[in-house]
Design an enzyme around this catalytic site. Structure first.
Site, PDB file in Angstrom:
ATOM      1  N   GLU A 128       0.631  -1.119  -0.015  1.00 39.18           N
ATOM      2  CA  GLU A 128      -0.157   0.042  -0.174  1.00 39.18           C
ATOM      3  C   GLU A 128       0.886   1.262  -0.122  1.00 39.18           C
ATOM      4  O   GLU A 128       0.665   2.353   0.745  1.00 39.18           O
ATOM      5  CB  GLU A 128      -0.948   0.012   1.053  1.00 39.18           C
ATOM      6  CG  GLU A 128      -2.246  -1.052   0.904  1.00 39.18           C
ATOM      7  CD  GLU A 128      -3.442  -0.847   1.764  1.00 39.18           C
ATOM      8  OE1 GLU A 128      -3.591   0.327   2.344  1.00 39.18           O
ATOM      9  OE2 GLU A 128      -4.265  -1.844   1.956  1.00 39.18           O
TER      10      GLU A 128
HETATM   11  C1  LIG Z   1       2.700  -9.624   0.722  1.00 40.60           C
HETATM   12  C2  LIG Z   1       2.605  -8.654  -0.401  1.00 40.60           C
HETATM   13  C3  LIG Z   1       1.052  -8.127  -0.566  1.00 40.60           C
HETATM   14  C4  LIG Z   1       0.730  -7.387  -1.559  1.00 40.60           C
HETATM   15  N1  LIG Z   1      -0.588  -7.375  -1.956  1.00 40.60           N
HETATM   16  C5  LIG Z   1      -0.934  -6.636  -3.128  1.00 40.60           C
HETATM   17  C6  LIG Z   1      -2.362  -6.770  -3.413  1.00 40.60           C
HETATM   18  O1  LIG Z   1      -3.338  -7.337  -3.069  1.00 40.60           O
HETATM   19  N2  LIG Z   1      -2.378  -6.142  -5.003  1.00 40.60           N
HETATM   20  C7  LIG Z   1      -1.787  -5.450  -5.515  1.00 40.60           C
HETATM   21  O2  LIG Z   1      -1.872  -5.096  -6.329  1.00 40.60           O
HETATM   22  N3  LIG Z   1      -0.598  -5.417  -5.024  1.00 40.60           N
HETATM   23  C8  LIG Z   1      -0.088  -5.922  -3.757  1.00 40.60           C
HETATM   24  N4  LIG Z   1       1.276  -5.891  -3.404  1.00 40.60           N
HETATM   25  C9  LIG Z   1       2.200  -5.046  -3.963  1.00 40.60           C
HETATM   26  C10 LIG Z   1       2.827  -4.043  -3.286  1.00 40.60           C
HETATM   27  O3  LIG Z   1       1.987  -2.987  -3.334  1.00 40.60           O
HETATM   28  C11 LIG Z   1       4.011  -3.573  -4.038  1.00 40.60           C
HETATM   29  O4  LIG Z   1       4.985  -4.566  -3.547  1.00 40.60           O
HETATM   30  C12 LIG Z   1       4.528  -2.223  -3.709  1.00 40.60           C
HETATM   31  O5  LIG Z   1       3.847  -1.351  -4.470  1.00 40.60           O
HETATM   32  C13 LIG Z   1       6.012  -1.943  -4.047  1.00 40.60           C
HETATM   33  O6  LIG Z   1       6.502  -2.477  -5.368  1.00 40.60           O
HETATM   34  P1  LIG Z   1       7.721  -3.527  -5.268  1.00 40.60           P
HETATM   35  O7  LIG Z   1       7.610  -4.451  -4.463  1.00 40.60           O
HETATM   36  O8  LIG Z   1       7.952  -3.949  -7.027  1.00 40.60           O
HETATM   37  O9  LIG Z   1       8.806  -2.622  -4.922  1.00 40.60           O
HETATM   38  P2  LIG Z   1       9.563  -1.628  -6.045  1.00 40.60           P
HETATM   39  O10 LIG Z   1       8.763  -0.692  -6.514  1.00 40.60           O
HETATM   40  O11 LIG Z   1      10.594  -2.259  -6.741  1.00 40.60           O
HETATM   41  O12 LIG Z   1      10.414  -0.659  -4.827  1.00 40.60           O
HETATM   42  C14 LIG Z   1      11.619  -0.991  -4.342  1.00 40.60           C
HETATM   43  C15 LIG Z   1      11.810   0.156  -3.335  1.00 40.60           C
HETATM   44  O13 LIG Z   1      12.247   1.523  -4.023  1.00 40.60           O
HETATM   45  C16 LIG Z   1      11.390   2.529  -3.345  1.00 40.60           C
HETATM   46  N5  LIG Z   1      10.905   3.538  -4.477  1.00 40.60           N
HETATM   47  C17 LIG Z   1      10.509   3.133  -5.765  1.00 40.60           C
HETATM   48  N6  LIG Z   1      10.123   4.383  -6.192  1.00 40.60           N
HETATM   49  C18 LIG Z   1      10.766   5.149  -5.637  1.00 40.60           C
HETATM   50  C19 LIG Z   1      10.410   6.748  -5.512  1.00 40.60           C
HETATM   51  N7  LIG Z   1      10.168   7.383  -6.648  1.00 40.60           N
HETATM   52  N8  LIG Z   1      11.266   7.374  -4.492  1.00 40.60           N
HETATM   53  C20 LIG Z   1      11.740   6.788  -3.455  1.00 40.60           C
HETATM   54  N9  LIG Z   1      11.794   5.422  -3.179  1.00 40.60           N
HETATM   55  C21 LIG Z   1      11.140   4.682  -4.154  1.00 40.60           C
HETATM   56  C22 LIG Z   1      10.183   1.730  -2.732  1.00 40.60           C
HETATM   57  O14 LIG Z   1       9.899   2.458  -1.587  1.00 40.60           O
HETATM   58  C23 LIG Z   1      11.045   0.389  -2.192  1.00 40.60           C
HETATM   59  O15 LIG Z   1      11.487   0.559  -0.867  1.00 40.60           O
HETATM   60  C24 LIG Z   1       1.814  -6.747  -2.386  1.00 40.60           C
HETATM   61  C25 LIG Z   1       3.086  -6.731  -2.235  1.00 40.60           C
HETATM   62  C26 LIG Z   1       3.444  -7.673  -1.069  1.00 40.60           C
HETATM   63  C27 LIG Z   1       4.720  -7.973  -0.866  1.00 40.60           C
END
Ligand SMILES: Cc1cc2nc3c(=O)[nH]c(=O)nc-3n(C[C@H](O)[C@H](O)[C@H](O)COP(=O)(O)OP(=O)(O)OC[C@H]3O[C@@H](n4cnc5c(N)ncnc54)[C@H](O)[C@@H]3O)c2cc1C
Length: 825
Positions: free
Chosen positions: A503
């Protein structure tokens, strides 16, 4: 005389700015003063240049009040400059920024928060029906949950718990009663999630997801009547289990960049040719997906053949797809750490869906991103913040109890100064987090959709929970590390990164969203200026810009003066809305709010559009806004609780810690100011006498530790709303032992005084016998000491397993050895 008048003139100028007296009235007052002074020339020798200078200054100020003149000379010129430097926003950025409403965040951005407004907000409460649900079905569900069995043996909730959740409306808390849902308030929704989270994170996540951003919430706000009538009763009854798939492998945080597509086309559906979309997606991490019967899906819609009009790229859209639709791939599980809620990928290639599966129907095609952004605030302010607060409450309850039960060097470990520190951080943070949670829920229950505050809550309450649990782990030592049914911390510790990441991942939320969105939405003028310069450059836009710009200038001048005067007087110039030991904190927060508004404006003016790329500065300013909000929430909570004197250490800890955090964040901004010379001037204005805040005192730290180490009303209020087990399970044993240890305390002290030996698990039998025989304690007290020692030993015990079981060579569902057998070894 001249010096005196000059001082009077400057003081008037400052006070007019400080109190934000409207420009025309201010000019009238200054002109009156100048006139009176010139008349004094008949009595005193006043130099003519001085009189002229003052006259010119007053006339110049009057010039600002003549709008056509100031437009001609100033704002029309700046209009063109602004058009060049304002950051270009993509439509997804703009929709995200503009979504939701502003509330107390706008007051904090104003530099002059109206405290009475905050205190007039209703205190949080639950209806009788909501309270009954929490005392009834929620309690019952908690009793069905065994953390070890769920996480380490079955890797799923028991079938009976799934059934109970579905049959008792847990999936329909946000669905109105007319559709068969529970129609709960935000306070009640949060109370349910908090209590479940305190028992088992897997169950809490399972319940929170359908009640957060997903099919239910989207249908309620944007669904067609037919969609609502069909799906909402099915979701409320648990007949349908929903999930919502936004995230794909390429687009995580940058969800708007998703590669998933829906191509507008015609195809056969149930024997007829209908208009629809051929959808292709590859999503991951989707909670509840493996068991979902209804897939909410976000994709980008295209109309290459012009079936709907001239626009080819229609934009992000949301649809509801029954999971049994041919071509939908769903069912595999990811394995998130520390929790075993259902989570997995879903894919589909060229799956045809009719147009009326788009949420809101064809007219909402392309509006998906706006729909998502507008619905984001509620769930983000409830679900994970409640889980975070539950983490803090359980850490307070169990760590305080454990630190009282566990003795080293003949002293309960909680009494050591070194352990008092983490204990006080756990208690202080939990109090602050809970205050922020309930304050934000008050806003939600009034129909607000506070985008910035929900981001603050999500970030700070999950981050706060992480800190509480890390401190809890340290205080527990090996007891927190060794896994098994006796460990009540391990899963919470392991699962911490989940709430940090989902989220809106926390780094991004802090460094990009909170201040970035706050500056635009909650600032009194910035959005108006942006909207004026980004549209068509006509005279209406220039007039709007002129008004916003001069309000902005007045606002910045006022905050500069307020920062200086409040800095010089240590905040004493501003009134507090209450009396008592906490009144001074209202003043300090007013002071820091003015400093924040002033510095934020200075940074934004200097950097203009480049600010978007200065995440480190944005993150520090976010820290200031976060702590201004959290500290405001503490003051509100203390008032709502009826100002209980025993809670003062918790209040003081939170206020001192937040004020210190605000100061350090502001100093960080000042040290890295875009123009270092201006940074030094800003520092002199904001902190004219150095750094006033130094964090909680040792006395406060000890006072909080004492709250956690004993039975008292403060501790009860702090941990209210969690599930307290009275069973012979991991947490139940701690609770029982804690109460027994406290009850046995006087007898143990009497034994130590009389027999000069401390009672412990090894020697208690002999000591109790001698003490009873010599009349030091009664038989009843002897029983109490025995029970307390035995109960403590069971708490201190950890699990061990046969090697073949650890190596996974035998059935992992075999129960390890009984904990009391290991206690003595
Ligand atoms: C257990 C679990 C349940 C989930 N449930 C759902 C669900 O029900 N539905 C759904 O759609 N998604 C779901 N998600 C997805 C979740 O919302 C994403 O994991 C999240 O949005 C982050 O994406 P990512 O993991 O690809 O990280 P990335 O986007 O690759 O980010 C990696 C890191 O980079 C940082 N970062 C990225 N961009 C920036 C920026 N511009 N400035 C500063 N920092 C940045 C982030 O804060 C993070 O620390 C779930 C994820 C998990 C792990």
């Amino acid at each position: 005389m001249t010096a005196l008048f000059l001082a009077l003139f400057v003081l008037s100028l400052l006070l007019l700015a400080y109190y934000r007296i409207p420009l025309l009235i201010s000019i009238a007052i200054l002109a009156g003063l100048t006139f009176a002074f010139t008349e004094l020339r008949h009595f005193y020798p006043i130099p003519a240049w001085f009189r002229w200078d003052l006259g010119i200054l007053t006339v110049t100020l009057a010039g600002f009040a003549i709008k056509p003149l100031r437009r001609l000379l100033i704002s029309n010129r700046l209009f063109s400059v602004y058009r060049k430097v304002m950051p270009r926003l993509s439509s997804t950025e703009r929709e995200a920024l503009e979504a939701g409403t502003v509330w107390w965040d706008a007051e904090l951005f104003s530099g002059k928060p109206r405290w009475r407004r905050l205190l007039r907000q209703p205190a949080p409460s639950l209806s009788a029906r909501e309270q009954e649900f929490i005392d009834g079905p929620v309690e019952e569900l908690c009793l069905m949950l065994d953390d070890w069995e769920i996480c380490d043996k079955h890797r799923d909730l028991p079938e009976s718990a799934w059934r109970f959740i579905r049959n008792n409306g847990f999936f329909g808390m946000i669905i109105p009663e007319e559709y068969g849902g529970l129609g709960f308030s935000a306070q009640a929704n949060s109370a349910v999630v908090t209590k479940l989270s305190s028992r088992n994170v897997t169950a809490a996540v399972t319940v929170m997801v359908p009640n957060s951003l997903g099919p239910g919430e989207l249908l309620l706000h944007f669904g067609t009547d037919e969609q609502k009538a069909h799906y909402l009763p099915r979701l409320a009854s648990g007949e349908d289990i929903p999930c919502f798939a936004l995230t794909s492998a390429l687009a995580g945080s940058d969800a708007g960049a998703m590669p998933d597509t829906g191509i507008v086309c015609k195809d056969e559906f149930e024997g007829e040719e209908v208009l629809g979309l051929r959808v292709t997606w590859d999503k991951r991490y989707i909670t509840l997906a493996p068991v979902a019967t209804l897939l909410g899906l976000a994709f980008r819609a295209y109309d290459p053949d012009g079936l709907l009009g001239d626009t080819k790229d229609l934009g992000i859209s949301c649809a509801l797809i029954p999971a049994n639709t041919p071509g939908v791939e769903i069912g595999n599980r990811h394995m998130p750490i520390g929790a075993v809620f259902m989570n997995g990928p879903t894919r589909g290639k060229d799956v045809f869906i009719p147009m009326d599966w788009v949420i809101g129907g064809q007219e909402r095609l392309g509006q998906g991103w706006r729909m998502l952004m507008q619905s984001l605030a509620a769930g983000r302010a409830i679900s994970l913040p409640s889980l975070g607060v539950a983490g803090g409450k359980m850490a307070s309850l169990l760590t305080g109890a454990y630190a009282r039960i566990r003795t080293q060097f003949d002293v309960p470990i909680g009494k050591f100064g070194g352990v008092e520190e983490p204990l006080s951080r756990i208690g202080g943070r939990t109090y602050r987090m809970d205050a922020a949670r309930t304050l934000t829920l008050i806003a939600l229950d009034q129909g607000e959709k506070p985008g910035v505050l929900s981001a603050i809550n999500k970030y700070q309450l999950t981050e706060g929970s992480r800190q509480c649990i890390l401190d809890a782990m340290d205080v527990h030592g090996g007891k927190g590390i060794v896994q098994g049914p006796n460990n009540y911390l391990a899963h919470a510790y392991q699962a911490l990164p989940i709430s940090i990441t989902v989220e809106g991942a926390n780094i991004l939320t802090r460094s990009l969203i909170i201040f970035g969105q706050g500056a635009i939405r909650a600032h009194p003028c910035l959005l108006k200026e942006m909207n004026a310069v980004m549209g068509i450059a006509n005279s209406q836009a220039r007039r709007v810009f002129d008004n916003a710009l001069f309000t902005h200038i007045g606002f910045t001048l006022s905050n500069t003066v307020r920062s200086l005067l409040l800095g010089l007087t240590g905040g004493m110039m501003t009134p507090a809305p209450v009396r008592g030991p906490h009144a001074k904190y209202f003043r300090q927060l007013s002071r820091m709010s003015a400093a924040f508004a002033f510095i934020a404006d200075a940074v934004l003016v200097i950097l203009g559009g480049k600010f978007k790329f200065k995440e480190k500065l944005s993150g520090r300013l976010a820290d200031v806004l976060i702590h201004l909000y959290m500290a405001s929430a503490i003051l509100k909570r203390f008032e709502d609780d009826g100002r209980p004197a025993e809670d003062l250490p918790l209040l003081v800890w939170g206020m001192e810690d937040s004020l210190f955090a605000i100061q350090q964040a502001l100093l960080g901004v000042i040290r890295n100011f875009p123009l270092p010379v201006i940074g030094r001037i800003v520092k002199l204005i904001v902190f004219p006498f150095g750094h006033p805040y130094s964090g909680p005192s040792d006395k406060t730290v000890t006072a909080i530790a004492q709250i956690l180490l004993d039975e008292n009303e403060s501790r009860d209020r702090l941990t209210d709303g969690v599930f307290i087990s009275d069973r012979d399970d991991a947490t139940g044993r701690v609770n029982k032992a804690f109460h027994l240890v406290l009850e046995a305390g006087p007898a143990e002290r009497a034994i130590k005084n009389a027999l000069k030996e401390s009672v412990n698990f090894e020697n208690y039998e002999g000591l109790v016998k001698r003490a009873t025989e010599s009349g030091v304690i009664t038989e009843e007290q002897a029983t109490m000491v025995r029970l307390a020692q035995q109960a403590s030993a069971r708490v201190i015990a950890v699990d061990d397993f046969p090697p073949e079981q650890v190596a996974g060579l035998v059935d992992p569902t075999v129960t390890p050895r009984e904990p009391d057998q290991t206690a003595s070894s």
